[in-house]
Design a protein around this motif. Structure first.
Motif, PDB file in Angstrom:
ATOM      1  N   HIS A  93       0.778  -1.183  -0.094  1.00 29.30           N
ATOM      2  CA  HIS A  93       0.085  -0.059  -0.051  1.00 29.30           C
ATOM      3  C   HIS A  93       0.759   1.234   0.019  1.00 29.30           C
ATOM      4  O   HIS A  93       2.238   1.372   0.211  1.00 29.30           O
ATOM      5  N   PRO A  94       0.346   2.392  -0.548  1.00 27.32           N
ATOM      6  CA  PRO A  94       1.048   3.643  -0.314  1.00 27.32           C
ATOM      7  C   PRO A  94       1.374   4.103   1.323  1.00 27.32           C
ATOM      8  O   PRO A  94       0.667   3.585   1.881  1.00 27.32           O
ATOM      9  N   PRO A  95       2.453   4.542   1.268  1.00 27.30           N
ATOM     10  CA  PRO A  95       2.891   5.048   2.454  1.00 27.30           C
ATOM     11  C   PRO A  95       2.022   6.119   3.433  1.00 27.30           C
ATOM     12  O   PRO A  95       1.276   6.733   2.394  1.00 27.30           O
ATOM     13  N   PRO A  96       1.714   6.175   4.691  1.00 32.86           N
ATOM     14  CA  PRO A  96       0.827   7.126   4.878  1.00 32.86           C
ATOM     15  C   PRO A  96       1.215   8.593   4.805  1.00 32.86           C
ATOM     16  O   PRO A  96       2.537   8.907   4.904  1.00 32.86           O
ATOM     17  N   THR A  97       0.194   9.352   4.595  1.00 29.75           N
ATOM     18  CA  THR A  97       0.562  10.950   4.407  1.00 29.75           C
ATOM     19  C   THR A  97       0.724  11.393   5.643  1.00 29.75           C
ATOM     20  O   THR A  97       0.781  10.927   6.826  1.00 29.75           O
ATOM     21  N   GLU A  98       1.187  12.821   5.760  1.00 26.16           N
ATOM     22  CA  GLU A  98       1.402  13.409   6.726  1.00 26.16           C
ATOM     23  C   GLU A  98       0.196  13.671   7.811  1.00 26.16           C
ATOM     24  O   GLU A  98       0.396  13.587   9.056  1.00 26.16           O
ATOM     25  N   GLU A  99      -0.702  14.063   6.912  1.00 24.27           N
ATOM     26  CA  GLU A  99      -2.223  13.942   7.761  1.00 24.27           C
ATOM     27  C   GLU A  99      -2.568  12.817   8.411  1.00 24.27           C
ATOM     28  O   GLU A  99      -3.108  12.755   9.591  1.00 24.27           O
ATOM     29  N   GLU A 100      -2.461  11.631   7.864  1.00 22.51           N
ATOM     30  CA  GLU A 100      -2.687  10.441   8.273  1.00 22.51           C
ATOM     31  C   GLU A 100      -1.781  10.082   9.194  1.00 22.51           C
ATOM     32  O   GLU A 100      -2.298   9.327  10.316  1.00 22.51           O
ATOM     33  N   ARG A 101      -0.554  10.448   9.616  1.00 23.70           N
ATOM     34  CA  ARG A 101       0.339  10.302  10.588  1.00 23.70           C
ATOM     35  C   ARG A 101      -0.145  11.185  12.000  1.00 23.70           C
ATOM     36  O   ARG A 101      -0.172  10.465  12.886  1.00 23.70           O
ATOM     37  N   LYS A 102      -0.553  12.147  11.494  1.00 25.68           N
ATOM     38  CA  LYS A 102      -1.132  13.091  12.623  1.00 25.68           C
ATOM     39  C   LYS A 102      -2.446  12.608  13.199  1.00 25.68           C
ATOM     40  O   LYS A 102      -2.579  12.620  14.533  1.00 25.68           O
ATOM     41  N   GLU A 103      -3.241  12.017  12.235  1.00 27.49           N
ATOM     42  CA  GLU A 103      -4.591  11.269  12.684  1.00 27.49           C
ATOM     43  C   GLU A 103      -4.185  10.265  13.518  1.00 27.49           C
ATOM     44  O   GLU A 103      -5.129  10.140  14.498  1.00 27.49           O
ATOM     45  N   ARG A 104      -3.354   9.456  13.100  1.00 29.62           N
ATOM     46  CA  ARG A 104      -3.043   8.239  14.067  1.00 29.62           C
ATOM     47  C   ARG A 104      -2.564   8.567  15.541  1.00 29.62           C
ATOM     48  O   ARG A 104      -3.224   8.044  16.740  1.00 29.62           O
ATOM     49  N   ALA A 105      -1.599   9.678  15.567  1.00 32.60           N
ATOM     50  CA  ALA A 105      -1.244  10.208  16.738  1.00 32.60           C
ATOM     51  C   ALA A 105      -2.325  10.749  17.661  1.00 32.60           C
ATOM     52  O   ALA A 105      -2.388  10.485  18.913  1.00 32.60           O
ATOM     53  N   GLU A 106      -3.109  11.315  16.927  1.00 33.74           N
ATOM     54  CA  GLU A 106      -4.219  12.209  17.718  1.00 33.74           C
ATOM     55  C   GLU A 106      -5.447  10.863  18.160  1.00 33.74           C
ATOM     56  O   GLU A 106      -5.815  11.104  19.446  1.00 33.74           O
ATOM     57  N   ASP A 107      -5.612   9.824  17.317  1.00 38.16           N
ATOM     58  CA  ASP A 107      -6.267   8.537  17.768  1.00 38.16           C
ATOM     59  C   ASP A 107      -5.796   8.105  19.229  1.00 38.16           C
ATOM     60  O   ASP A 107      -6.438   7.532  19.746  1.00 38.16           O
ATOM     61  N   TRP A 108      -4.531   7.888  18.947  1.00 39.44           N
ATOM     62  CA  TRP A 108      -3.873   7.379  20.235  1.00 39.44           C
ATOM     63  C   TRP A 108      -3.920   7.798  21.500  1.00 39.44           C
ATOM     64  O   TRP A 108      -4.263   7.442  22.588  1.00 39.44           O
ATOM     65  N   LYS A 109      -3.795   9.451  21.564  1.00 35.38           N
ATOM     66  CA  LYS A 109      -3.845  10.348  22.550  1.00 35.38           C
ATOM     67  C   LYS A 109      -5.430  10.164  23.174  1.00 35.38           C
ATOM     68  O   LYS A 109      -5.650  10.100  24.220  1.00 35.38           O
ATOM     69  N   LYS A 110      -6.486  10.215  22.075  1.00 32.15           N
ATOM     70  CA  LYS A 110      -7.734  10.157  22.368  1.00 32.15           C
ATOM     71  C   LYS A 110      -7.874   8.825  23.061  1.00 32.15           C
ATOM     72  O   LYS A 110      -8.843   8.706  24.025  1.00 32.15           O
ATOM     73  N   PHE A 111      -7.572   7.730  22.561  1.00 26.15           N
ATOM     74  CA  PHE A 111      -7.638   6.403  23.012  1.00 26.15           C
ATOM     75  C   PHE A 111      -7.336   6.367  24.555  1.00 26.15           C
ATOM     76  O   PHE A 111      -7.748   5.896  25.578  1.00 26.15           O
ATOM     77  N   LYS A 112      -6.072   6.738  24.939  1.00 24.41           N
ATOM     78  CA  LYS A 112      -5.575   6.952  26.228  1.00 24.41           C
ATOM     79  C   LYS A 112      -6.348   7.513  27.261  1.00 24.41           C
ATOM     80  O   LYS A 112      -6.777   7.243  28.441  1.00 24.41           O
ATOM     81  N   GLN A 113      -6.770   8.891  26.792  1.00 25.08           N
ATOM     82  CA  GLN A 113      -7.655   9.690  27.597  1.00 25.08           C
ATOM     83  C   GLN A 113      -9.301   8.962  27.923  1.00 25.08           C
ATOM     84  O   GLN A 113      -9.624   9.067  29.042  1.00 25.08           O
ATOM     85  N   GLU A 114      -9.752   8.285  26.903  1.00 27.29           N
ATOM     86  CA  GLU A 114     -10.844   7.489  26.949  1.00 27.29           C
ATOM     87  C   GLU A 114     -10.616   6.348  27.922  1.00 27.29           C
ATOM     88  O   GLU A 114     -11.695   6.089  28.794  1.00 27.29           O
ATOM     89  N   ARG A 115      -9.906   5.740  27.749  1.00 24.69           N
ATOM     90  CA  ARG A 115      -9.410   4.509  28.621  1.00 24.69           C
ATOM     91  C   ARG A 115      -9.467   4.851  30.222  1.00 24.69           C
ATOM     92  O   ARG A 115      -9.734   4.428  31.026  1.00 24.69           O
ATOM     93  N   LYS A 116      -8.575   6.008  30.535  1.00 28.73           N
ATOM     94  CA  LYS A 116      -8.452   6.476  31.758  1.00 28.73           C
ATOM     95  C   LYS A 116      -9.674   6.951  32.349  1.00 28.73           C
ATOM     96  O   LYS A 116     -10.121   6.785  33.517  1.00 28.73           O
ATOM     97  N   ALA A 117     -10.618   7.549  31.444  1.00 31.74           N
ATOM     98  CA  ALA A 117     -11.714   8.293  31.910  1.00 31.74           C
ATOM     99  C   ALA A 117     -12.866   7.223  32.237  1.00 31.74           C
ATOM    100  O   ALA A 117     -13.407   7.316  33.335  1.00 31.74           O
ATOM    101  N   ARG A 118     -12.685   5.903  31.514  1.00 28.03           N
ATOM    102  CA  ARG A 118     -13.759   4.932  31.989  1.00 28.03           C
ATOM    103  C   ARG A 118     -13.269   4.407  33.314  1.00 28.03           C
ATOM    104  O   ARG A 118     -14.375   3.909  33.972  1.00 28.03           O
ATOM    105  N   ARG A 119     -11.980   4.314  33.495  1.00 32.22           N
ATOM    106  CA  ARG A 119     -11.597   3.808  34.807  1.00 32.22           C
ATOM    107  C   ARG A 119     -12.295   4.705  36.035  1.00 32.22           C
ATOM    108  O   ARG A 119     -12.407   4.160  37.096  1.00 32.22           O
ATOM    109  N   GLU A 120     -12.009   6.157  35.785  1.00 29.48           N
ATOM    110  CA  GLU A 120     -12.325   6.959  36.873  1.00 29.48           C
ATOM    111  C   GLU A 120     -13.706   7.418  36.727  1.00 29.48           C
ATOM    112  O   GLU A 120     -14.157   7.900  37.615  1.00 29.48           O
ATOM    113  N   GLY A 121     -14.473   6.978  35.793  1.00 27.21           N
ATOM    114  CA  GLY A 121     -15.822   7.280  35.831  1.00 27.21           C
ATOM    115  C   GLY A 121     -16.353   8.829  35.535  1.00 27.21           C
ATOM    116  O   GLY A 121     -17.164   9.597  35.830  1.00 27.21           O
TER     117      GLY A 121
END
Length: 285
Positions: A93-121
């Motif tokens: 497949h074609p390599p990811p674009t700069e926008e896609e790389r940034k989107e992955r990084a943002e998705d990862w940060k969002k996932f971390k926040q949501e996981r911690k929020a679920r634990r803390e309610g």
């Protein structure tokens, strides 16, 4: 949806670390090979020689002169052995674009926040503010050790629509390596939980530039349900670092059912979590 493929280019996975560019060119003798790429990574410096140890990542790309050449190479490669190791091949497949790389990084940060929020309610935004305002806590005292549960088993709960749960993972496998394994399906992020390491050992590991091993499990998120199902169908049983991984749908468990060890692993020494998060963000970048 998955990215379009490059008809003249192959992605080859599960390549033995000893395989060289010349080995692959010789393997495709009779076909018009234009380029061979075997990505490498500097692991750490040897304790005695102080020289960096450079190793391939177990995958590679081969560019052919035409689609017909690549089709012949795909038939010659997928499921066959190269230097005694069974490899798998797909159109790259074609390599990811700069926008896609940034989107992955943002998705990862969002996932971390949501996981911690679920634990803390609490809501993810509130959890982020709480983390910013929370003072550093003292190291926990040595209390009675709790009996560890086996987290290398498929948890029970509601199946996820876009994330897979990987087990039987080699303990030395990294997020980067697993991301490259699933590269044909363009994963959004990969999370490989590290083993829980005491603080005094963590300092020694970092000073000696040694890797932190994982817990034999991982989570891989894709952009849609179709990619998730393809990952299960196409990669279940794939050999990664000499072990056949098990790939199945991840589940969204109620907070009360989360294993105690999993909670402890997330709350371990700050340095341990920082190393894993840095690795994940690095592969997303």
């Amino acid at each position: 949806m998955s990215k379009p493929i490059i008809e003249e280019r192959l992605y080859i996975g599960n390549i033995d670390y000893s395989v060289t560019e010349d080995d692959l060119r010789a393997y495709y003798e009779g076909l018009l090979v234009e380029q061979v790429e075997l990505p490498t990574k500097t692991l750490f410096k040897h304790l005695k020689t102080k020289k960096p140890i450079i190793r391939t990542l177990g995958f590679g790309f081969v560019q052919f002169a035409s689609k017909d050449e690549a089709d012949q190479a795909l038939e010659k490669t997928d499921g066959k052995e190269i230097k005694g190791r069974t490899v798998f091949a797909k159109k790259a497949h074609p390599p990811p674009t700069e926008e896609e790389r940034k989107e992955r990084a943002e998705d990862w940060k969002k996932f971390k926040q949501e996981r911690k929020a679920r634990r803390e309610g609490v809501k993810p935004e509130a959890a982020a503010e709480k983390k910013a305002d929370k003072p550093a806590e003292a190291a926990p005292s040595n209390g009675p050790r709790k009996k560890k549960q086996d987290t290398n088993k498929t948890p029970q709960g509601v199946p996820s629509e876009d994330t897979v749960f990987v087990t039987n993972l080699d303990f030395k496998a990294t997020s980067e390596l697993l991301h490259e394994t699933f590269e044909p399906l363009n994963p959004k992020w990969v999370h490989v939980p590290p083993k829980r390491v005491p603080r005094y050992l963590l300092k020694q590991i970092k000073q000696n530039h040694k890797p932190l091993y994982n817990r034999g499990i991982a989570f891989v998120k894709f952009s849609d349900h179709e990619s998730q199902q393809r990952a299960i169908a196409e990669f279940n049983g794939t050999e990664v670092n000499g072990r056949q991984i098990i790939v199945e749908a991840a589940v969204n468990r109620p907070e009360s059912e989360e294993p105690e060890e999993a909670k402890e692993a997330e709350e371990t020494a700050t340095g341990n979590e920082a190393v894993e998060e840095a690795a994940a963000l690095e592969e997303a970048a």
